[in-house]
Design a protein around this motif. Sequence first.
Motif, PDB file in Angstrom:
ATOM      1  N   ILE A 156       0.837  -1.202   0.000  1.00 43.12           N
ATOM      2  CA  ILE A 156       0.000   0.000   0.000  1.00 43.12           C
ATOM      3  C   ILE A 156       0.871   1.250   0.000  1.00 43.12           C
ATOM      4  O   ILE A 156       0.598   2.231  -0.714  1.00 43.12           O
ATOM      5  CB  ILE A 156      -0.952  -0.016   1.211  1.00 43.12           C
ATOM      6  N   ALA A 200       2.275   1.689  -3.409  1.00 41.01           N
ATOM      7  CA  ALA A 200       1.253   2.178  -4.335  1.00 41.01           C
ATOM      8  C   ALA A 200       1.002   3.674  -4.139  1.00 41.01           C
ATOM      9  O   ALA A 200       0.904   4.437  -5.109  1.00 41.01           O
ATOM     10  CB  ALA A 200      -0.046   1.395  -4.142  1.00 41.01           C
ATOM     11  N   ILE A 258      -4.344   3.808 -10.787  1.00 42.11           N
ATOM     12  CA  ILE A 258      -4.990   3.308  -9.566  1.00 42.11           C
ATOM     13  C   ILE A 258      -5.692   1.988  -9.850  1.00 42.11           C
ATOM     14  O   ILE A 258      -5.661   1.057  -9.026  1.00 42.11           O
ATOM     15  CB  ILE A 258      -5.958   4.373  -9.025  1.00 42.11           C
ATOM     16  N   MET A 259      -6.345   1.891 -11.019  1.00 44.42           N
ATOM     17  CA  MET A 259      -6.992   0.615 -11.359  1.00 44.42           C
ATOM     18  C   MET A 259      -5.967  -0.509 -11.459  1.00 44.42           C
ATOM     19  O   MET A 259      -6.177  -1.612 -10.931  1.00 44.42           O
ATOM     20  CB  MET A 259      -7.747   0.766 -12.685  1.00 44.42           C
ATOM     21  N   LEU A 302      -2.990  -0.621 -10.015  1.00 46.26           N
ATOM     22  CA  LEU A 302      -2.467  -0.931  -8.678  1.00 46.26           C
ATOM     23  C   LEU A 302      -3.481  -1.697  -7.845  1.00 46.26           C
ATOM     24  O   LEU A 302      -3.104  -2.580  -7.062  1.00 46.26           O
ATOM     25  CB  LEU A 302      -2.078   0.374  -7.980  1.00 46.26           C
ATOM     26  N   ALA A 303      -4.760  -1.350  -7.998  1.00 45.28           N
ATOM     27  CA  ALA A 303      -5.787  -2.081  -7.247  1.00 45.28           C
ATOM     28  C   ALA A 303      -5.819  -3.551  -7.664  1.00 45.28           C
ATOM     29  O   ALA A 303      -5.916  -4.453  -6.824  1.00 45.28           O
ATOM     30  CB  ALA A 303      -7.155  -1.430  -7.460  1.00 45.28           C
ATOM     31  N   MET A 304      -5.718  -3.795  -8.976  1.00 43.92           N
ATOM     32  CA  MET A 304      -5.678  -5.181  -9.444  1.00 43.92           C
ATOM     33  C   MET A 304      -4.423  -5.885  -8.938  1.00 43.92           C
ATOM     34  O   MET A 304      -4.474  -7.057  -8.516  1.00 43.92           O
ATOM     35  CB  MET A 304      -5.728  -5.204 -10.969  1.00 43.92           C
ATOM     36  N   LEU A 332      -2.765  -5.161  -6.191  1.00 43.61           N
ATOM     37  CA  LEU A 332      -2.934  -5.414  -4.764  1.00 43.61           C
ATOM     38  C   LEU A 332      -3.857  -6.607  -4.517  1.00 43.61           C
ATOM     39  O   LEU A 332      -3.613  -7.425  -3.620  1.00 43.61           O
ATOM     40  CB  LEU A 332      -3.498  -4.166  -4.080  1.00 43.61           C
ATOM     41  N   ALA A 333      -4.935  -6.694  -5.315  1.00 38.90           N
ATOM     42  CA  ALA A 333      -5.845  -7.833  -5.143  1.00 38.90           C
ATOM     43  C   ALA A 333      -5.125  -9.146  -5.428  1.00 38.90           C
ATOM     44  O   ALA A 333      -5.258 -10.130  -4.668  1.00 38.90           O
ATOM     45  CB  ALA A 333      -7.051  -7.677  -6.067  1.00 38.90           C
TER      46      ALA A 333
END
Length: 593
Positions: free
Chosen positions: A31, A34, A297-298, A300-302, A304-305
Amino acid sequence: MPDRTDPEGEPDRSGRLRGRLVPRALAALLIALAAGAIFYTNQWLTDRFSENTRMRAELRAALYTGNLLSELQRTAVVPLLLARDPDLIASLSGQDFSTTSARLISAQKDIGAASIRLLDGSGRTVGATNRQLLGTNYVLSPFYVEALRASDTVFTVSPSPTGRHEFNFSRAVVSEGRSLGVIVVEADLSRLEKSWAGISDAVAVTDSSGQIILTTEPRWRGLGMDEALTVRSAPSAISRAFQVTADWASQPVDAYVRGKAVMQSETKIPFRGWRMTLFSTYDSIRERVNAYLALEIMGLAMALAIGFYILSRRARSMTNRYMRESADLRALNTRLTREIAERERMQRELRVAEQTVQQSSKLAALGEMSAGISHELNQPLAAMKTYLAGARLLLERNRPDEALSSFQRVDDLLERMGAITRQLKSYARKGGEAFEPVDLRMALSGALTLMESQLRNRRVRLQRSQPRDPIMVYCDRLRLEQVIINLIRNAMDATRDQRDPSIAITVDSASHAHLSIRDNGPGVADLEKLFEPFWTTKAPGEGTGLGLAISSGIVADFGGRLTAHNPEGGGAAFDLELPLHQPRLDSRRTAAE
């Protein structure tokens, strides 16, 4: 070593605790990475898009400036033409103005001026494209007064009743040496304002006093730039909060126009000290930055998931592995104890071996440095010995002046030895501190001067061939002479056993500067190892094998190369090739270094 397990199961609890903390720490790290990536991307994209916006604003300013100058220059020619118009001169002379306005209206359609007025000798308007101005007196107006005083077309700026500014070119109508009146042509710059308003966010043109005379913001006319930027409605607390939120992705703003943060760029207009200022909003910058940030951000979110999924799988795998390994811990306890004792013994032996290797490396470096110093200083010391012996004979013969000359040469050689010691091991480092244009012929002459006594004592037949014109190279002259001395000395050593020793030196140039030294010795047995450090064909104590290695490194620093071959007629030949001096390229290389 005591058993690491106990009946209460403390190792299991600590293992489970570590298994929970490690994924959490990794998640926090991801996090943080990111957030850092988003922050850095925002800064980088903002700077890049801001620079692009500023460049586009400068291009628009150049275009607007060109259009403005074109309009002014085109209008400036009209008064000169109309002042020489026979019909206008005749109407002023005969006081017949019945067709004057129609004539001016026709001219206005052809040239596209804002308005044209003809004033008689009293300043009264006797002809105009705007018939409502007929009869108006401008006897005190600057464009009338200055036109009568000057013999050329004059330019004036004056405020108009509509709140705008009039840009007038005026010229006196002269006939037979007498001023009959004044022709006034107003440049149509209002249409430029309209075109600017449709493309740019805000544009303002100031005169030499700093007063705004052209602008897309009506409230700014007649004000200074600093005063004009303060003419805006006071924002409310809510609008200020929205403004701060909207400006988070932009650089520090230059000003605010209509409540929006803008970027200010200024351009000089080569006309009467005018300046043009453009204001560009950050809206496009924020939109583009936010679009890229949304994509990032999209992603990085993927990521992170996926990372959380992998960590969860890893955590479950580690838990199962800890459960399986708990039964083997007791059996490994004794083995670990033995391995630890063995490793401690190996570490002690490793420390002893490391100390031995370090000492050997120090001795090897000391030996290499001593060999290099002995080789590099041998030539000046031999020359100094010869000069001192000659000075002693001169003193014995009561010739002190000539002896002082020898002492001066000894002093020069001492300076040379100091420089040589600073340049040892040049094949292992970069040079370039004393680079200058050097004539290759002069460098050869300097080397032969230093080798003069040795050549005379050995009675070596020396053949020298060189052109009359200079051959300029870009290098360190002292180090270049070192290389030439090393090559001549090697040639002398190679011809030591020859009945009629000879050395041929050739200097020429084509695309590169070239120097060749050829001897009539036995030649080189192993050309592949010739330029390796410490490789030599001489007997122990006669050479270190560093001369050619150092020479090759020096030549490489100069951007050239040193090669050797065995010619067909026998002996050995060493070829020195250097790039010719090119002032522009060599000055850039010196500045870069």
